[in-house]
Design a protein around this motif. Structure first.
Motif, PDB file in Angstrom:
ATOM      1  N   MET A   1       0.779  -1.000  -0.097  1.00 10.11           N
ATOM      2  CA  MET A   1       0.168   0.151   0.233  1.00 10.11           C
ATOM      3  C   MET A   1       0.981   1.211  -0.208  1.00 10.11           C
ATOM      4  SD  MET A   1      -2.864   1.509   2.454  1.00 10.11           S
ATOM      5  CE  MET A   1      -1.723   1.311   4.021  1.00 10.11           C
ATOM      6  N   ALA A   2       0.422   2.538  -0.973  1.00 10.38           N
ATOM      7  CA  ALA A   2       1.563   3.402  -1.296  1.00 10.38           C
ATOM      8  C   ALA A   2       1.337   4.053   0.336  1.00 10.38           C
ATOM      9  CB  ALA A   2       1.067   4.117  -1.938  1.00 10.38           C
ATOM     10  N   ASP A   3       1.888   5.182   0.469  1.00  9.35           N
ATOM     11  CA  ASP A   3       2.129   5.311   2.523  1.00  9.35           C
ATOM     12  C   ASP A   3       1.328   6.798   1.816  1.00  9.35           C
ATOM     13  OD1 ASP A   3       3.800   3.632   3.060  1.00  9.35           O
ATOM     14  OD2 ASP A   3       5.439   5.111   2.557  1.00  9.35           O
ATOM     15  N   ASP A   4       1.076   7.635   0.653  1.00 11.12           N
ATOM     16  CA  ASP A   4       1.010   8.473   0.568  1.00 11.12           C
ATOM     17  C   ASP A   4      -0.969   8.085  -0.066  1.00 11.12           C
ATOM     18  OD1 ASP A   4       0.843   7.051  -2.139  1.00 11.12           O
ATOM     19  OD2 ASP A   4       1.534   9.246  -2.565  1.00 11.12           O
ATOM     20  N   VAL A   5      -1.253   7.537   0.602  1.00 14.78           N
ATOM     21  CA  VAL A   5      -3.115   7.584   0.274  1.00 14.78           C
ATOM     22  C   VAL A   5      -2.828   8.017   1.826  1.00 14.78           C
ATOM     23  CG1 VAL A   5      -4.217   5.591   0.363  1.00 14.78           C
ATOM     24  CG2 VAL A   5      -2.779   5.187  -1.194  1.00 14.78           C
ATOM     25  N   LEU A   6      -4.776   8.585   1.153  1.00 13.31           N
ATOM     26  CA  LEU A   6      -4.984   9.523   2.196  1.00 13.31           C
ATOM     27  C   LEU A   6      -6.116   8.168   3.029  1.00 13.31           C
ATOM     28  CD1 LEU A   6      -6.353  11.877   4.314  1.00 13.31           C
ATOM     29  CD2 LEU A   6      -7.333  12.410   2.762  1.00 13.31           C
ATOM     30  N   MET A   7      -6.799   7.703   3.780  1.00  9.85           N
ATOM     31  CA  MET A   7      -7.185   6.940   3.955  1.00  9.85           C
ATOM     32  C   MET A   7      -8.855   7.929   5.193  1.00  9.85           C
ATOM     33  SD  MET A   7      -5.607   4.447   3.662  1.00  9.85           S
ATOM     34  CE  MET A   7      -5.959   2.218   4.725  1.00  9.85           C
ATOM     35  N   TYR A   8      -9.524   6.522   4.862  1.00 10.04           N
ATOM     36  CA  TYR A   8     -11.697   7.375   5.164  1.00 10.04           C
ATOM     37  C   TYR A   8     -11.484   6.497   6.165  1.00 10.04           C
ATOM     38  CZ  TYR A   8     -10.803  10.405   1.479  1.00 10.04           C
ATOM     39  OH  TYR A   8      -9.646  11.944   0.718  1.00 10.04           O
ATOM     40  N   THR A 264      -5.739  -2.923  -9.661  1.00 10.05           N
ATOM     41  CA  THR A 264      -4.050  -2.391  -9.766  1.00 10.05           C
ATOM     42  C   THR A 264      -4.574  -0.893  -9.301  1.00 10.05           C
ATOM     43  OG1 THR A 264      -4.571  -3.163 -12.011  1.00 10.05           O
ATOM     44  CG2 THR A 264      -3.796  -0.674 -11.852  1.00 10.05           C
ATOM     45  N   ARG A 265      -6.174  -0.143  -9.044  1.00  5.24           N
ATOM     46  CA  ARG A 265      -5.506   0.805  -8.388  1.00  5.24           C
ATOM     47  C   ARG A 265      -6.684   0.931  -6.825  1.00  5.24           C
ATOM     48  NH1 ARG A 265     -10.548   3.222 -11.252  1.00  5.24           N
ATOM     49  NH2 ARG A 265     -10.310   5.452 -10.000  1.00  5.24           N
ATOM     50  N   ILE A 266      -6.662  -0.212  -5.928  1.00  6.44           N
ATOM     51  CA  ILE A 266      -6.780  -0.374  -5.026  1.00  6.44           C
ATOM     52  C   ILE A 266      -7.427   0.499  -4.070  1.00  6.44           C
ATOM     53  CG2 ILE A 266      -6.548  -0.733  -2.665  1.00  6.44           C
ATOM     54  CD1 ILE A 266      -3.179  -2.275  -4.215  1.00  6.44           C
ATOM     55  N   PHE A 267      -6.942   1.645  -3.851  1.00  4.35           N
ATOM     56  CA  PHE A 267      -8.328   2.839  -3.542  1.00  4.35           C
ATOM     57  C   PHE A 267      -9.160   3.704  -4.853  1.00  4.35           C
ATOM     58  CE2 PHE A 267      -4.742   1.609  -0.447  1.00  4.35           C
ATOM     59  CZ  PHE A 267      -5.538   1.434   0.934  1.00  4.35           C
TER      60      PHE A 267
END
Length: 269
Positions: A1-8, A264-267
């Protein structure tokens, strides 16, 4: 998982997910997307009418008839448990901010909600747990237990599934968001998606709503409804996205392609 993904994940006012049950039968409906003919047809199913609880797994009102959908949900009273989808979160945020960058459809959908409907969306929790006969504790959320916009599919690798479910103390995880109906075993957990009531991705006949019945096992169900009525209502309502909405209803995306894109996109919001 990318570290810069904003989680909701859970909102600031939420603690651990509330627990309910025990229940013998639980009907699970997800991704209604304000498709009233589809929702009414599923709610009329004898097994839904007789269920102890109805759990709605998010993306409730994001579609052509949001106010009517809220009213249907409210009429279910204490039999219904809802969890928040990314569309529900976004509608609440738009109503609070009046974002100038919103698209015509985003602004239109938000404006169709009464103050009571927006207040309802503001109260919907991120997740719930229900003790169900034969299944034990079942965790319900929209995307994943860590973000409402994470996609869980039949192709989700065991490694990522283990990461997203690491905080759970249940045997079954029920998610929505992908609009794909499936049930599978992954790393000792059952991963279930009831599919979408309002905008399912499938290869079957248009006008097929997807849902699930839980207890004592997992049953994946479908219900037929008048898809021409749903298309006509979207146009009559003045939904700026009515053409795309109708295209998705009448020619749903192929599930295999959806899985490849999702993994491929995941989020995806």
């Amino acid at each position: 998982m990318a570290d810069d993904v904003l989680m909701y994940g859970p909102a600031g006012w939420e603690g651990p997910p509330q627990r309910y049950g025990p229940a013998a039968r639980v009907a699970v409906l997800s991704d209604l997307h304000a498709n009233i003919p589809a929702l009414d047809a599923v709610l009329a199913e004898p097994d839904v009418a007789a269920a102890d609880l109805v759990v709605l797994c998010g993306d409730l009102t994001w579609g052509p008839q949001p106010q009517e959908t809220y009213e249907r949900i409210a009429a279910l009273g204490e039999r219904v448990l809802c969890v928040r989808g990314n569309g529900d979160r976004f509608a609440s945020w738009l109503a609070a901010t009046a974002d100038a960058t919103a698209t015509a459809r985003q602004s239109w959908i938000t404006a169709q909600h009464s103050p009571e409907a927006i207040a309802f969306l503001n109260r919907v929790p991120f997740g719930v747990v229900v003790e169900i006969d034969g299944l034990g504790p079942v965790h319900f959320c929209h995307g994943s237990p860590r973000s409402d916009h994470e996609l869980v599919t039949p192709g989700t690798p065991a490694e990522r599934f283990a990461e997203l479910s690491a905080s759970l103390d249940v045997g079954v995880l029920v998610t929505g968001h992908s609009h794909l109906q499936f049930a599978r075993e992954v790393g000792g957990l059952r991963s279930v998606n009831p599919g979408s009531v309002g905008l399912p991705y499938h290869t079957g006949q248009p006008g097929t709503a997807h849902w699930a019945l839980l207890g004592p096992d997992v049953q994946l169900r479908t219900t037929h409804y008048d898809v021409a009525d749903a298309v006509a209502r979207a146009h009559r309502a003045g939904d700026p996205g009515a053409e795309q909405y109708a295209e998705t209803l009448l020619s749903p995306p192929d599930p295999a392609s959806v899985v490849v894109d999702a993994e491929t996109r995941i989020f995806v919001n």
